[in-house]
Design an enzyme around this catalytic site. Structure first.
Site, PDB file in Angstrom:
ATOM      1  N   ASP A  46      -2.874  90.313 -39.882  1.00 24.28           N
ATOM      2  CA  ASP A  46      -1.672  90.007 -40.157  1.00 24.28           C
ATOM      3  C   ASP A  46      -1.060  89.129 -38.962  1.00 24.28           C
ATOM      4  O   ASP A  46      -1.721  88.847 -38.099  1.00 24.28           O
ATOM      5  CB  ASP A  46      -0.790  91.228 -39.911  1.00 24.28           C
ATOM      6  N   ASP A  48       2.886  88.387 -37.704  1.00 27.24           N
ATOM      7  CA  ASP A  48       3.866  89.078 -36.725  1.00 27.24           C
ATOM      8  C   ASP A  48       3.528  90.310 -36.105  1.00 27.24           C
ATOM      9  O   ASP A  48       3.065  91.315 -36.841  1.00 27.24           O
ATOM     10  CB  ASP A  48       5.160  88.995 -37.516  1.00 27.24           C
ATOM     11  N   PHE A  54       6.296  89.003 -32.108  1.00 28.09           N
ATOM     12  CA  PHE A  54       7.677  89.189 -33.008  1.00 28.09           C
ATOM     13  C   PHE A  54       8.397  90.018 -31.963  1.00 28.09           C
ATOM     14  O   PHE A  54       9.591  89.527 -31.663  1.00 28.09           O
ATOM     15  CB  PHE A  54       7.240  89.909 -34.243  1.00 28.09           C
ATOM     16  N   TRP A  81      10.868  98.827 -38.751  1.00 26.29           N
ATOM     17  CA  TRP A  81      12.129  98.149 -39.002  1.00 26.29           C
ATOM     18  C   TRP A  81      12.911  97.637 -37.607  1.00 26.29           C
ATOM     19  O   TRP A  81      13.494  98.905 -37.425  1.00 26.29           O
ATOM     20  CB  TRP A  81      12.718  98.449 -40.339  1.00 26.29           C
ATOM     21  N   VAL A  82      12.997  96.776 -36.983  1.00 27.36           N
ATOM     22  CA  VAL A  82      13.843  96.430 -35.913  1.00 27.36           C
ATOM     23  C   VAL A  82      15.216  96.868 -36.395  1.00 27.36           C
ATOM     24  O   VAL A  82      16.179  97.542 -35.682  1.00 27.36           O
ATOM     25  CB  VAL A  82      13.644  95.177 -35.462  1.00 27.36           C
ATOM     26  N   THR A 135      -0.036  87.317 -44.105  1.00 30.96           N
ATOM     27  CA  THR A 135       1.572  87.493 -43.629  1.00 30.96           C
ATOM     28  C   THR A 135       2.457  87.187 -44.745  1.00 30.96           C
ATOM     29  O   THR A 135       2.444  86.926 -45.622  1.00 30.96           O
ATOM     30  CB  THR A 135       1.552  86.232 -42.555  1.00 30.96           C
ATOM     31  N   LYS A 170       0.610  92.990 -49.684  1.00 32.44           N
ATOM     32  CA  LYS A 170      -0.833  92.692 -49.414  1.00 32.44           C
ATOM     33  C   LYS A 170      -2.037  93.591 -50.144  1.00 32.44           C
ATOM     34  O   LYS A 170      -3.007  93.350 -49.970  1.00 32.44           O
ATOM     35  CB  LYS A 170      -0.770  92.997 -47.871  1.00 32.44           C
ATOM     36  N   ASP A 181       0.049  95.940 -38.182  1.00 31.12           N
ATOM     37  CA  ASP A 181       0.730  96.605 -37.347  1.00 31.12           C
ATOM     38  C   ASP A 181       1.670  97.419 -37.873  1.00 31.12           C
ATOM     39  O   ASP A 181       2.356  98.561 -37.312  1.00 31.12           O
ATOM     40  CB  ASP A 181       1.577  96.001 -36.173  1.00 31.12           C
TER      41      ASP A 181
END
Length: 232
Positions: A46, A48, A54, A81-82, A135, A170, A181
């Site tokens: 991956d 990010d 990131f 999720w930010v 990605t 993916k 991650d």
């Protein structure tokens, strides 16, 4: 000179997209069992949060763009999720967070995580091992896909442009290992061919893993042992 360099980068990206389409078709249609029969190991890495920082890049730009708004320190990050966590902090912060990674140069300017570039370069030189950067681009695609290619070109070299797979799912890519991650990777294939190795990040390091999921704590961790375990 700037225009010439930009044109050169665009040409590299266009050529890489053409080559990637061929490799992408091969990666889907040839299962991991085929790679094992051929004696080759296929590793997906991956980008990010695994190669590129990131979380650190986001926090830096968020605080610069919205200096008077509250923010979440890396130590307090929870959940993949930010934008979701920022939305819980205050409702309007969700869209503000999203605006950071939708902006031009966000992905291009991310720093590599410590040891990431060296590890992937070493991994790619292993005998009978194929390494792909796998990605997921964001849906707001104006800048992201180009910048991901440009990042790889800058930090890993133009030869790695042939090793990029862009996909929102993916699970349909066949491989032996996926280093990522994100804890919960789902998609069209309920049983992907790869083993998911969870790469530790600020948002998942507190999460307890269910057996048999394995974790790679950082690129200074023994990632070679993970590859060796799939070749035995």
């Amino acid at each position: 000179m700037i225009l010439i360099n930009r044109f050169s980068h665009v040409q590299k990206v266009e050529n890489a997209f053409t080559s990637t389409n061929v490799r992408w078709f091969s990666a889907i249609t040839n299962g991991a069992s085929d790679t094992r029969q051929s004696g080759r190991l296929r590793v997906l890495v991956d980008m990010d949060g695994v190669l590129a920082d990131f979380e650190g890049g986001f926090l830096k730009k968020f605080r610069a763009k919205f200096p008077n708004d509250p923010y979440i320190s890396l130590e307090d990050r929870r959940g993949f999720w930010v934008s979701t966590q920022y939305g819980h902090l205050r409702s309007d912060l969700c869209e503000k967070a999203i605006s950071i990674w939708e902006s031009q140069n966000f992905f291009m300017e991310l720093d590599p995580l410590p040891g990431a570039v060296e590890a992937v370069q070493q991994m790619s030189r292993f005998q009978n091992t194929d390494v792909f950067i796998c990605t997921s681009p964001i849906k707001m695609y104006k800048h992201c896909p180009y910048e991901k290619y440009a990042w790889v070109d800058k930090h890993l070299g133009s030869e790695f442009l042939e090793q990029i797979i862009l996909t929102r799912d993916k699970t349909v890519v066949s491989a032996d290992l996926l280093i990522d991650d994100r804890p919960d990777i789902t998609g069209a294939e309920s049983h992907p061919t790869w083993e998911h190795i969870l790469f530790s990040a600020c948002h998942n390091k507190h999460q307890q893993l269910n057996h048999p999921i394995r974790r790679l704590h950082s690129w200074s961790d023994n990632w070679r042992a993970l590859l060796d375990s799939k070749q035995q």
